[in-house]
Structure formats: C-alpha cells, structure tokens
Design a protein around this motif. Sequence first.
Motif, PDB file in Angstrom:
ATOM      1  N   CYS A   1      21.353  12.385 -25.434  1.00 33.03           N
ATOM      2  CA  CYS A   1      22.154  11.215 -25.784  1.00 33.03           C
ATOM      3  C   CYS A   1      23.464  11.153 -24.999  1.00 33.03           C
ATOM      4  CB  CYS A   1      22.440  11.192 -27.272  1.00 33.03           C
ATOM      5  SG  CYS A   1      23.636  12.446 -27.780  1.00 33.03           S
TER       6      CYS A   1
ATOM      7  N   CYS B   1      24.251  19.420 -30.557  1.00 31.89           N
ATOM      8  CA  CYS B   1      24.609  18.012 -30.493  1.00 31.89           C
ATOM      9  C   CYS B   1      24.673  17.454 -31.921  1.00 31.89           C
ATOM     10  CB  CYS B   1      23.567  17.248 -29.684  1.00 31.89           C
ATOM     11  SG  CYS B   1      23.881  15.477 -29.673  1.00 31.89           S
TER      12      CYS B   1
ATOM     13  N   CYS C   1      21.532  14.959 -32.024  1.00 35.74           N
ATOM     14  CA  CYS C   1      20.174  15.357 -31.670  1.00 35.74           C
ATOM     15  C   CYS C   1      19.953  16.808 -32.072  1.00 35.74           C
ATOM     16  CB  CYS C   1      19.943  15.233 -30.160  1.00 35.74           C
ATOM     17  SG  CYS C   1      20.441  13.655 -29.469  1.00 35.74           S
TER      18      CYS C   1
ATOM     19  N   CYS D   1      25.004  16.803 -24.154  1.00 34.56           N
ATOM     20  CA  CYS D   1      23.639  16.657 -24.657  1.00 34.56           C
ATOM     21  C   CYS D   1      22.803  15.956 -23.596  1.00 34.56           C
ATOM     22  CB  CYS D   1      23.624  15.839 -25.945  1.00 34.56           C
ATOM     23  SG  CYS D   1      21.947  15.472 -26.502  1.00 34.56           S
TER      24      CYS D   1
END
Length: 773
Positions: free
Chosen positions: A512, A489, A492, A509
């Motif tokens: 998020c 991601c 993240c 992800c």
Amino acid sequence: MCAVSSNNLKSEICNLKSHVLVAVPVPNLDLLTYSVPPDVPSPVVGARVVVPLGSRVVTGIVIEANTSTDGASGAEIKSLRQVLDAEAFVPPDVIALARWTAEYYAAGVGDTIPALLPPMARGARVDAHKTTRVAAITAAGLEAISADKTTDKQREALELLAGIPMGMPTPALASRGIGSDIVSRLARHGYISLRHDRLNRDPFEVVLRSDSSPTSVRTEVGLKSDLSPTGDNRRQLTDEQTAAFDRLRAIADRKAFRVALLHGVTGSGKTEIYLRLSAAVRDSGRRVLMLVPEIALTPAVAALFRDAFGDRVAIQHSGLSDGERHDQWQRIRRGDVDVVVGTRSAVFAPLEDVGLIVVDEEHDGSYKQEESPRYNGRDVAIVRGQRAGALVVLGSATPSMESYHHAMTGKYERVVLERRVLDRPLAEVAVVDMREAYAAEGPDVILSRPLRAAIQMRLDRGEQSLILLNRRGFATAVFCRQCAGTIDCPNCSVSLVIHGEGNARRARCHYCNYTARVPAACPLCAGPYLERAGFGTERVEAEVKKTCPAARVARLDRDAIRRRGALGSLLSRFRAGEIDVLVGTQMIAKGHDFPRVTLVGVVSADVGLGIADFRASERTFQLLTQVAGRAGRGEQPGEAIVQTLYPEHYSIQLACRQDYPAFYERELHFRKAMRYPPFVSLVNTVVRARTFSGAMDDAADVVQKVRDGDSGQLRVLGPAPAPLGKLRGEYRAQLLIKGTNRKHIREALQRALASRPELQRRIVVDVDPLSVL
Ligand code: ADP
Ligand code: ZN
C-alpha cells in the motif's frame, strides 16, 4: 455476429423502435439498453455513442445494434443522446473478442473498454464545473491535410485532430508541442473549431499528463545501430532455425487456425524466426500481431521490427505518451500498418486480417492483467487467432506448464530449438550451498566467496555481471530483540521493508506504499535493540560496492526506475559498457541480449519457493533458467553461480541443468496429484470486508451456495483467510473452486453471487489465476 443479424430480422418484422446494447466504462456494469431517437441514424456495432447514465452523460460503445427489448419494460429505457461514429470505431471482431473476454473472465464488458480504445479514452474524474477549450477539426481542415497547404507543425496538429473527431483540449495539444499560436492560426483559417466543454462531459477525452517526456520508441530507434552490428538482416539461419522456420511457415501458409509452441533454449534465435515469419505472412497479404511482455524493459525486439518493417509497424505500450499511443492506434485502425508490436492489451489492437499472432515469452506473468478483466493476453491471443484463422506462435525457453502440456498432447504443434546460435554453449551453472557458506563465513554472508571471486574476475577481464535477487529494499524486516515483535504495516498483514541507509532510511509497505521513519526503539515494548532481518537488492548493491570498490555498480528494480526515463538510461548505460555489475530483481532476467555479460549470480535462488502458491516451483524454475540464459550470449562463454539454502530442490537442480523436460515431468506429477492446472481449471475468489469475521462469513456463504448448486462436478476449497489476510485496511477471505469445466465453475459462482448483489463491489473473481495469493 449472427446474433446481430437475427436481431436485424426481428426488428424488421416487428418494426420495433430501434434499441442498442451499450458498454460504458463503469466497473462491473452489465450492458445497458438505450433506444435510438427517430432523428438519429441507428449506430452500428463498434460505434461510440453518448448516453445518459444516472445524472451523468458518458460515452459508451455499441456492442449490439438493433437489439430487441423483449422482457425489458420499455418505459425505463432512456434514449441515447448522440452517435459519434457513422462506421465502427472499434472493429466488430474486436468487439466480439472483448465480449468473449468479459464473459470468460467474469467481468463486465465495460471493463474491457480501456483495452479497446486508444488511451485518450481513459476516463478522468475531474471537477464537474471546470471547463476547457476543445479544438476539433473541420471539413476545411480535413481538406487542408490532403491539399498540403499548411506548415509542418500545423499539419501535425491537423493529423492528430483528424483522428479524434470529438476534438482535443488545447492544454493536451500544448503538451504535445502544439501551442496556442498554432491553434489560433488554424482556427483563423477555419481548419479547426473551438468550443468550451465541461471537463467530465466525456470520459474518452484526453487525460492531461504533465510528464509526457520523450518516449521509449525514440530510445528504441536510438538503440538501432548497436542492436544489429552487422547491419545485415539477411544473415544465414542456422539449420535448426531453418527447420523451425520452414515448419511454421508451412502452417502459416494454410491460413487456418493453429497454435504452435516454439520451445527454444535461451539464445537459440527465436526473434529472428519471428521476424522472418512476420515478413512471410505480410508478403502473403495478411497482418501480424507481435505480443511481448514489457517493451520498455526489452526494447530490442520492437527496434528489430521497426528496422525490418519501417513505418508499416506500430508500437503500442504504456511507456508512450497518451497522444502517441493514440496516433499508433489510429494508424492501425486506418490500415496503415502491417505489424503491431505491443504488450498485453495490444491483443485488442484494431488490426484487420490477422494471419499471425506471436506471443513472445508466453510464460511471462505480465500477460495477466491484475485488475478486471483479469485476462491473460496469451489466452485471448489464442481465441483471437482461432476467430481470425491465424497461426498463433507461443515462444519461450521455459513454457508454462499449460502450453507445454498442450504441445505434448498434440493440441499444439511443437517446434523445438535445442541449441544456441553459432553453437554457443549454455552457461555453466555452479550451485553454492549457503548452509556451508554460513558455516564457514558466518551468518551475515550475502555474496559467497565463489561469487565474489567470479565478479572480481569479470572486472579484471572487462566483462559484465548480472546479479539477481528477486526482493527489493535494503532489509526485509525490522524486529525487536526484546519482544520479537516486527514493525508491520498498519493497513496490511505484512512487515515493512527497509529502504535506504543512514538518514535516508525509511520503512515502507510494498503493497500500500505506507511509509514511516524507522523508529529508534520498539513501538511495542520500547526495547532499544531493533535489528534488521533479511536483505534485498539495495543491500546486495551495497555489498558488491564494498567487495569491489572499483566496480561501477547499478541497480535495476521497481524503486530504481520510478523516475521517468531512468529505465531506458540504465539499460543503455549497461549496453554501452558504462556499468560493470547490474544488480536487480526479475527485471534483469527478462529476454535481454547483452553480449558482454559472462557472469550471472543468483543471490537467493529460493526466494520464491517459500511462497504458498501452486506455481512457486514453476516460477522459480523459469526465473533461474531465464536469468542463467542471459550469460554467454556473445563471443565469450557464460557462467552462472546460484546461491541457495535448498540445493536439492528439484526446481533449482533442474534449472541449473537447464533440463526443461525433466522439470515438466516432475512438476506435472505434482499438479496431477494435487489436482492443479493443467489438470483442472481454477477460479480464485477473494471477498473483502471491514472485519475479519465479516470477510470469512461472506466467503462461507458463497462457498455454501456454490456447493448447494453443484451436482458433484466441482471441488470448493475454503473459506480460508487469504495469504495476504489484510490489504489496504480490508480483511480478505478466499475460496478456490476447481473443476474440469470452466463454464460450469463460472456459472455456479455467478448463481451463488446472484442472491448477494451487494457483494459485487467487495469480491474479486480470478479465472485461471497465475497466483492464488
Ligand atoms: P532467444 O530469443 O531465443 O533467446 P535471440 O533471438 O535473442 O534468442 O538471439 C540470440 C542472439 O543470437 C542475438 O544476438 C541474435 O542477434 C543472434 N542470432 C540469432 N540468429 C542468428 C543467426 N542465424 N546467426 C547469427 N546470430 C544470430
Ligand atoms: Zn500496507
């Protein structure tokens, strides 16, 4: 409350201008002081008031009335604009509970407002210049309700409005089936008044929801008939149930605070005990609060209470539309109900004279709120019980380490149910060592031979299976064979999870929700050999379909129930026998009572064990024990098959033997050696920043300040990069404070943060964290 009366006295003596402390629904704000203009009656604690805040006007709740303003400079104090309630809107004891919660969990009192008020209260940020038509009930309208001179629909509208003195926007009424024709007729009769309001004038106004479709309560009522096939509420309790009930009832009769842990194996009939205890307490003139982890997931408990208490019960949970939740809240507030069944935030229900609080599945993680205030509903329930002089029953087959510890040391009463009702045996559990399965069948096996055979056998017999894998998606990662890079991601520090197959394939992800197409070549080295690694529930579903083409297979996880109503329909289809095999995450492990399930398969029992969290073993033990407990609850005995790479791990072994006491002893030993709860208290603190070094530096600064202010009572670990080092584009560093006195920890932290007020927006303080990830 004593603070209020002493202040009362003070203000009388000094004859000061009256001031109030108000909580406003703005994150992290302290209580604000406002003066009461001379022409406005001084509001009581729990009343809603309209107050200026910066350039805005917001609605807040009076937390302390007639407060003195010693120390504050009078010139800065603004006056409140309007008092909305002559009497407390939120009962004073609930206000006091909210104050306790805010303090204990190091949050602003305003953070608790969403839990205190009916859901209409949720603030919405809307365009400041938009206006809406708002209908409010008039005195004639109130009379019309009692005089009974309206149509049903008009009456419904008036009753709704009677609960919202400030009125309700007409579009919100329309979404509840009260159209403009009814509104204008009521206005013509003078039963309601209409005005135009700026939409953001008041954060407690109705938030419009386009998706207010049928509610779970209706589903629950629809389930009624097949929930109690005997239709007999007065069935004979087993001897064990009787003994447990008698003991709990005797405690309840004392009408004094006490906590009891009802430790009953899965299927031992705890619900029946809750029902009878609730009835006993209600008959003694006191009220009952029944907390459950997730009503939508296990509607059965709420439906049983509905059956037993009829319209004297209110149900509170997030599956209801705002209007319905609001109605339930008002019914509770008016004293129209004896029993409230609800999820976490129902612990703040405006119920008076509570004599019993039940926390079902007290170990469940959903009692913990993952945003400020990060309270644990179970622990707030205990505090509420203490203040109300009530019996608090914590029920579970797999109690949390903390609760069991208190039961063992005598702090809590311990009540045990060791057998299932009607002497139904617990499921037989077989462990499949996946290392052997890989050696025999190759590394791609997902369903081992014994599990495949067991599913097929259930199909042949017309019985049902539950297959658990606590991981969503199809594949858990994509990696490049050439450079070994993974597709991560961008926001993240996790790799993207593959969902769907073929053209529907997407990488997503789980933190998020960033979504991308799965590339054909490696984005790092352009290598063409991308491989999927790991698997989740979607893959298991596909495997079951492949091995048993005739089976009707469905999946229950967060992705499968995104659509409103999908959850209810899945559960009722499974209950009706229209699904043979239900694959899912921990959602399928929770408290369900499906009598036709005779097989539970666990695909990777160790999913949770690799996680660097001190509760990893506890959570794994609970999950396995709970899911095994779903099998064999009807006439036919149950079987569980547990696949694992670590068959020798104690939480897997002891869960398979369903030996809670042995697990507890073993785990307690670890907690003691490592200094973890229940031996110490923990406060987890995460600092966010735009850069990694920024987060680490700020965390280091806090660590230093906490250490400087400590006289050797605390242990501060960190700073360290948080296990999820980057989340939604922000870097995260962590510090963990351990100590035996929570107040001490909190105060040390608050002192440390006092010199860095700008950190407040970037810091998360979690008192009694369930997880330190
Ligand atoms: P637990 O919550 O302890 O796992 P439940 O309360 O769901 O167990 O009860 C398990 C099953 O046993 C339910 O189907 C319930 O209706 C049934 N049951 C409970 N008590 C009795 C009883 N005394 N006699 C017969 N069946 C019972
Ligand atoms: Zn992400």
